[in-house]
Each structure stands twice: as structure tokens, then as C-alpha cells.
Design a protein around this motif. Structure first.
Motif: not given
Ligand SMILES: [Zn+2]
Ligand SMILES: [Zn+2]
Length: 157
Positions: A29-35
Motif C-alpha cells: 500500500c502506497h497511500c500517504t498514511n502508510c508512508q
């Protein structure tokens, strides 16, 4: 072939968990939360049945946030070392996202797709054989099927 049940824990060892049923799928998952949560480019969660997961030692701290998809998510993490273990949805949809870096045995961790690629770091290369989704997939069935085909676990219940 991976064994059931499997276990894992946080960085300091205060939190330990056990999973009793086969995971449903693994993806990046490349979403901004995961980052932000992981401090890296993407996360590699395993989707598991909520009923198959239990902490066997320690008591987690809980945090909530609004996901890029608009749903309310929660995370359980170690109150001593801050390590995130698992994420879920509120109200519950019956599944949890287990952060696979916390597993004792990571030999079966193999992502079959990449989601939220619209916010992927530009230097991340996604192999052409892996399924990719610009945002949240509307249908996870192809990811589930691809993970099952890898044959890391006997059956998916
Ligand atoms: Zn810890
Ligand atoms: Zn994410």
C-alpha cells in the motif's frame, strides 16, 4: 508451505500475537498514511480475519484516523516501543491488516499487487506482473485469487 498458527510481535517484545487462520492476501500500500506511519515508501500488510487474531502477551494502545479512502481506521501499537502491529476498520468489517514486518516468519510474505499507486514514490518500480490500482480497489477478488495461487497456505477460509 507456511505453518498455522503463526506468531509475531513488536520491536521490544512487550506485545506478542498469534494468528490461527490463513491470511487472505498480501499487497503493498502506497497511500500517504502508510508512508507516514511506517516512515518508508509503502507498507506490506497481510489481510487476515479479525477472528483469527489475538494478542498473547501485552496490552496494545489504540489510535484512530481517517483513511485516504474516507473510512475510519484504527491501529494497535506497543505502548513501550511504539511499533504498529495491526490496523482495522471502525465499524469492523471482519478483517485486519497485519503489518508483516512484525512476523517471526516472513518467508510467505509476497505481495501480489500494489494499491494507491497514485501516491507511490517516483523511484518505486512495480513489476508488470503485479496487479496495480491507482487508489483503493473496488474489488479485491483478483488479489485474493493471486495470493491463493501462490500456495503458501493450504486453504483460505
Ligand atoms: Zn514494544
Ligand atoms: Zn495504506
Amino acid at each position: 508451505m507456511a505453518r498455522l498458527p503463526f506468531e509475531g510481535g513488536c520491536q521490544c517484545g512487550a506485545l506478542r500475537y498469534r494468528v490461527t487462520q490463513a491470511p487472505i492476501m498480501v499487497y503493498n500500500c502506497h497511500c500517504t498514511n502508510c508512508q507516514r506511519i511506517g516512515g518508508g515508501a509503502f507498507s506490506t500488510p497481510a489481510t487476515i480475519l479479525e477472528a483469527s487474531f489475538a494478542f498473547v502477551s501485552g496490552t496494545p494502545q489504540t489510535i484512530q484516523w481517517a483513511a485516504d479512502s474516507g473510512t475510519t481506521r484504527f491501529g494497535w501499537f506497543c505502548r513501550v516501543c511504539g511499533c504498529r502491529i495491526v490496523h482495522g476498520q471502525q465499524p469492523s468489517n471482519g478483517i485486519l491488516s497485519l503489518r508483516t514486518g512484525t512476523l517471526d516468519d516472513r518467508s510467505w510474505v509476497q505481495p501480489v499487487g500494489d494499491i494507491w499507486t497514485r501516491s507511490a514514490q517516483p523511484w518505486v518500480t512495480i513489476p508488470p506482473e503485479r496487479q496495480r490500482f491507482e487508489r483503493q480497489p473496488t474489488d479485491y477478488a483478483p488479489l485474493v485469487a493471486a495470493f491463493r495461487q501462490l500456495g503458501h497456505f493450504p486453504t483460505v477460509t
